[in-house]
Design an enzyme around this catalytic site. Structure first.
Site, PDB file in Angstrom:
ATOM      1  N   HIS A   1       0.818  -1.220   0.000  1.00 48.99           N
ATOM      2  CA  HIS A   1       0.000   0.000   0.000  1.00 48.99           C
ATOM      3  C   HIS A   1       0.856   1.276   0.000  1.00 48.99           C
ATOM      4  O   HIS A   1       0.316   2.377  -0.015  1.00 48.99           O
ATOM      5  CB  HIS A   1      -0.945   0.031   1.205  1.00 48.99           C
ATOM      6  CG  HIS A   1      -1.946  -1.081   1.212  1.00 48.99           C
ATOM      7  ND1 HIS A   1      -2.770  -1.346   0.137  1.00 48.99           N
ATOM      8  CD2 HIS A   1      -2.246  -2.022   2.156  1.00 48.99           C
ATOM      9  CE1 HIS A   1      -3.542  -2.401   0.418  1.00 48.99           C
ATOM     10  NE2 HIS A   1      -3.237  -2.822   1.635  1.00 48.99           N
TER      11      HIS A   1
ATOM     12  N   ASP B   1      -2.649 -10.651  -2.286  1.00 46.17           N
ATOM     13  CA  ASP B   1      -3.164 -10.176  -0.996  1.00 46.17           C
ATOM     14  C   ASP B   1      -4.672  -9.903  -1.112  1.00 46.17           C
ATOM     15  O   ASP B   1      -5.182  -9.593  -2.185  1.00 46.17           O
ATOM     16  CB  ASP B   1      -2.422  -8.880  -0.626  1.00 46.17           C
ATOM     17  CG  ASP B   1      -2.697  -8.399   0.786  1.00 46.17           C
ATOM     18  OD1 ASP B   1      -1.864  -8.641   1.661  1.00 46.17           O
ATOM     19  OD2 ASP B   1      -3.756  -7.758   0.997  1.00 46.17           O
TER      20      ASP B   1
ATOM     21  N   ASP C   1      -4.019 -12.748   3.882  1.00 43.69           N
ATOM     22  CA  ASP C   1      -5.266 -12.272   4.483  1.00 43.69           C
ATOM     23  C   ASP C   1      -6.496 -12.573   3.627  1.00 43.69           C
ATOM     24  O   ASP C   1      -7.616 -12.251   4.037  1.00 43.69           O
ATOM     25  CB  ASP C   1      -5.200 -10.775   4.841  1.00 43.69           C
ATOM     26  CG  ASP C   1      -4.569  -9.921   3.764  1.00 43.69           C
ATOM     27  OD1 ASP C   1      -4.236 -10.461   2.687  1.00 43.69           O
ATOM     28  OD2 ASP C   1      -4.402  -8.704   3.996  1.00 43.69           O
TER      29      ASP C   1
ATOM     30  N   HIS D   1      -6.178  -7.368  -0.184  1.00 43.10           N
ATOM     31  CA  HIS D   1      -6.391  -5.972  -0.579  1.00 43.10           C
ATOM     32  C   HIS D   1      -5.641  -5.657  -1.874  1.00 43.10           C
ATOM     33  O   HIS D   1      -4.555  -6.190  -2.115  1.00 43.10           O
ATOM     34  CB  HIS D   1      -5.883  -5.026   0.523  1.00 43.10           C
ATOM     35  CG  HIS D   1      -6.493  -5.268   1.866  1.00 43.10           C
ATOM     36  ND1 HIS D   1      -5.902  -6.084   2.813  1.00 43.10           N
ATOM     37  CD2 HIS D   1      -7.641  -4.818   2.409  1.00 43.10           C
ATOM     38  CE1 HIS D   1      -6.667  -6.109   3.899  1.00 43.10           C
ATOM     39  NE2 HIS D   1      -7.732  -5.351   3.678  1.00 43.10           N
TER      40      HIS D   1
END
Ligand SMILES: [Zn+2]
Length: 340
Positions: free
Chosen positions: A158, A193, A282, A195
């Site tokens: 990120h 991931d 995740d 996200h």
């Protein structure tokens, strides 16, 4: 498989996190390193300490202003009367076309995308070692290893060139890809991931030499909201070199493995010399974020499929939060990768 980790990476210990406006304990806990180390060892990895690589490979991705900010902001913040212990922004520019702020508060807003990446006294050191683990794994692959694992924590995907965000400070996957570019003409990054890898996408958005592909929970109602949609394809010379494959919430193994197929088609057409896998765990069905429903055997199948591409691979740890199966999920992935 070789694996890289330095004990300094555990020192960063973020306390605060706002979730839908409510203060919560920050999920990016130091204990993650213990669980991930167990998982890597169970997969037969020999854990090595990376060498110090200085600012060089990090500055190949991140701006000088951001590096200076991250190194010194904690000390500067402590001089503000009544300031919080951790550096947390409370104002952000609506656009980046205004003045670069001189003050610590202004710079925190400029360089920190959200409240999930508080900066403490140890953050700079932990983030440097996390990046150096990724550099060292890239060097192992450049020296002929078919695959290497970087236990990078804090995570990275990120983080943009000049901004922290979402628990991330240095974009370790981007740093590994850029480092691989010393030898490889083309590098692909596959981000699995939960996200969307918005920082990675942003860093390479206008470049045709690094292909970015991300499979993630649909950002229409999920972090990082502003990026990760299917129509984001790159810009300028990078147009066509970004592929987003958003999945409906709670998608499981079959949907995830199916999404790998268009990812593989794009990667094969790109014909990269090396691959970076941005490995978030995740997407697991029992992860506290609860966005997707990949099972532990699903991670092994995912790894087998990705490694069948036959590309020299740097596997960089991204997300994956404290839950009973965190170690097992890493073991499943690394074992699946090595078995090919
Ligand atoms: Zn994540």
């Amino acid at each position: 498989m070789k694996a890289f980790y330095a004990v300094e990476q555990k020192q960063h210990n973020p306390k605060a996190f706002l979730s839908s406006g409510a203060p919560q304990p920050n999920p990016e806990q130091p204990e993650r390193t213990e669980r991930l180390l167990l998982g890597a060892k169970a997969a037969g990895c020999a854990i090595e300490r990376p060498r110090e690589h200085g600012r060089g490979p990090i500055a190949a991705i991140h701006t000088p202003e951001y590096l200076d900010f991250l190194e010194h902001i904690y000390t500067r913040w402590q001089r503000i009367e009544g300031a919080s212990e951790e550096v947390i922004p409370n104002i952000h520019p609506l656009g980046r076309n205004g003045r670069y702020p001189a003050s610590a508060v202004g710079q925190a807003g400029y360089h920190m995308a959200d409240t999930a990446c508080p900066i403490s006294a140890e953050t700079w050191d932990s983030a440097c070692w996390s990046a150096w683990s990724a550099v060292e794994a890239a060097e192992a692959v450049m020296s002929g290893a078919p695959a290497a694992y970087a236990l990078s924590r804090p995570p990275g995907h990120h983080a943009f060139a000049d901004a922290a965000g979402g628990f991330c400070f240095f974009n370790n996957s981007a740093i590994a890809a850029q480092h691989l570019r010393k030898q490889a003409a083309r590098v692909a990054i596959l981000d699995v991931d939960l996200h969307h890898g918005n920082g990675t996408q942003g860093i390479f958005y206008a470049r045709p030499d690094v292909l970015t592909v991300s499979i993630h929970a649909d950002p229409v109602r999920f972090y990082p909201f502003f990026w990760g949609h299917a129509d984001e394809r790159g810009e300028g010379p990078g147009l066509g070199y970004n592929l987003n494959l958003p999945l409906p919430r709670k998608s499981g193994d079959e949907a995830f493995l199916e999404a790998l197929q268009p990812a593989f088609r794009r990667i094969r057409a790109f014909a990269p010399d090396a691959l970076v896998v941005a490995l978030g765990l995740d997407a697991f069905e029992g992860d506290p974020f609860g966005g997707l429903s990949v099972s532990t055997p699903g991670f092994a199948r995912m790894a087998e499929a990705i490694s069948s591409l036959g590309l020299p691979s740097v596997i960089v740890q991204e997300g994956g939060y404290l839950c009973d199966a965190l170690s097992d999920n890493l073991t499943a992935f690394l074992t699946g990768y090595a078995s090919q």
